[in-house]
Design an enzyme around this catalytic site. Structure first.
Site, mmCIF file in Angstrom:
data_model
loop_
_atom_site.group_PDB
_atom_site.id
_atom_site.type_symbol
_atom_site.label_atom_id
_atom_site.label_comp_id
_atom_site.label_asym_id
_atom_site.label_seq_id
_atom_site.Cartn_x
_atom_site.Cartn_y
_atom_site.Cartn_z
ATOM 1 N N ALA A 1 0.808 -1.225 0.000
ATOM 2 C CA ALA A 1 0.000 0.000 0.000
ATOM 3 C C ALA A 1 0.838 1.270 0.000
ATOM 4 O O ALA A 1 0.291 2.360 0.149
ATOM 5 C CB ALA A 1 -0.937 0.002 1.209
ATOM 6 N N ASN A 2 2.132 1.166 -0.192
ATOM 7 C CA ASN A 2 2.975 2.359 -0.189
ATOM 8 C C ASN A 2 3.029 3.056 -1.548
ATOM 9 O O ASN A 2 3.505 4.190 -1.654
ATOM 10 C CB ASN A 2 4.402 2.019 0.252
ATOM 11 C CG ASN A 2 5.067 1.014 -0.672
ATOM 12 O OD1 ASN A 2 4.749 -0.168 -0.617
ATOM 13 N ND2 ASN A 2 5.972 1.471 -1.529
ATOM 14 N N GLY B 1 1.322 2.884 -6.034
ATOM 15 C CA GLY B 1 0.505 2.240 -7.046
ATOM 16 C C GLY B 1 -0.930 1.962 -6.627
ATOM 17 O O GLY B 1 -1.569 2.751 -5.924
ATOM 18 N N SER C 1 -4.181 -10.806 -12.842
ATOM 19 C CA SER C 1 -3.861 -9.979 -14.004
ATOM 20 C C SER C 1 -4.365 -10.667 -15.258
ATOM 21 O O SER C 1 -4.528 -11.899 -15.290
ATOM 22 C CB SER C 1 -2.338 -9.797 -14.098
ATOM 23 O OG SER C 1 -1.947 -9.307 -15.366
ATOM 24 N N TYR D 1 5.942 -14.642 -14.694
ATOM 25 C CA TYR D 1 4.933 -13.712 -14.181
ATOM 26 C C TYR D 1 3.532 -14.256 -14.447
ATOM 27 O O TYR D 1 2.666 -14.246 -13.565
ATOM 28 C CB TYR D 1 5.097 -12.344 -14.843
ATOM 29 C CG TYR D 1 4.069 -11.329 -14.388
ATOM 30 C CD1 TYR D 1 4.036 -10.888 -13.072
ATOM 31 C CD2 TYR D 1 3.125 -10.818 -15.277
ATOM 32 C CE1 TYR D 1 3.092 -9.964 -12.649
ATOM 33 C CE2 TYR D 1 2.185 -9.884 -14.872
ATOM 34 C CZ TYR D 1 2.168 -9.463 -13.552
ATOM 35 O OH TYR D 1 1.223 -8.547 -13.138
#
Length: 292
Positions: A22-23, A25, A137, A163
């Site tokens: 949450a820091n 983006g 995603s 990914y």
């Protein structure tokens, strides 16, 4: 579903949310929106200094706790310090990074994006009262879940396929968690979400030519504020169904407002999901208990 926005988030006072990553983006946007709606927000981040800046701007209902999803000892320490949580948002992740390993020796993307969140969810599950939201995603379609070699120890490494596997694992986990919660008679929900193509700093940390291409590509991307809408919808809307996948409503799910979307057949393979679950418990040492 209509054109749902962050302005439609209902009063969240008295509710506690844990948001990983949450820091910056999408996680930062989500934390700010939830804080503005009155929720107590725990910013679960590796970079506590950056998270502290965000928390200070949100206000006294925001807390910062250190969490490194690439280190299972950190995951356990974080979980031990959480007394109760209504909603867990498994938001953090890395994308298309060079081949490497986590502290515990897992392939970086599989270990961080999937195994770290799998362990965190399992350790917190007895204190989660409402739901778990796991970020996947559209790149899950690139992935194949290789249960014989999930950490790319015997295959030639490809950062994008790795990914894709990690994002496929996120979906397999979210759907399997829904099935297991339902089977146990639990009222806790499990949902998945994806942001479409959103301009965040995730794409600028691949240590590849992609970083430069994203400078141009982000001009066509939707904002992080729009990209965070699917996870916010999944986390706060009462009628959002457990087992659903929320993404943008625009062409190819690249941009737009949140709606229920589909996923590929690989993500719905129950045998693979069960196999991944067992392997994840073995690798992390975290065994789920559903109160039976």
């Amino acid at each position: 579903m209509g054109k749902w926005t962050a302005r439609d988030i209902t009063d969240q006072q008295g509710r506690t949310f844990v948001v990983t990553g949450a820091n910056s983006g999408l996680g930062e946007v989500a934390a700010r929106a939830l804080g503005a709606a009155g929720a107590t927000v725990i910013l679960a981040c590796r970079d506590v200094d950056k998270a502290g800046v965000v928390a200070a701007q949100i206000g006294e209902n925001a807390q910062v706790r250190r969490l490194d999803l690439a280190d299972l000892a950190s995951v356990r320490e974080f979980a031990a310090g959480v007394e109760g949580v209504d909603v867990l948002i498994n938001n953090a992740g890395v994308m298309a990074v060079p081949q490497g390993t986590t502290v515990d020796g897992f392939e970086t993307q599989f270990g961080t994006n999937h195994l770290g969140h799998f362990a965190l969810t399992g350790l917190l599950l007895d204190r989660i009262t409402d739901r778990v939201v796991t970020l996947s995603s559209g790149f899950h379609r690139l992935g194949t879940m290789n249960l014989d070699d999930p950490n790319w120890e015997r295959r030639k490494y490809n950062r994008w396929l790795a990914y894709g596997q990690s994002k496929l694992a996120n979906l397999l986990f979210a759907y399997e968690l829904d099935r297991r919660l339902s089977s146990a008679g639990s009222k806790v929900k499990s949902l998945a979400a994806h942001p479409g193509y959103a301009a965040t700093n995730l794409q600028s940390h691949t240590a590849s030519v992609w970083d430069k291409l994203m400078v141009v590509g982000n001009l066509a991307a939707q904002s992080a504020e729009m990209g965070a809408l699917p996870e916010l919808y999944a986390a706060t809307v009462d009628t959002a169904a457990s087992g659903s996948f929320i993404g943008p409503d625009g062409p190819f799910e690249q941009r737009g407002y949140p709606k229920s979307v589909g996923s590929n057949a690989k993500s719905r393979d129950r045998a693979v999901a069960a196999g991944l679950w067992g392997e994840s418990e073995r690798l992390t040492g975290v065994t789920y208990s559903f109160g039976k």
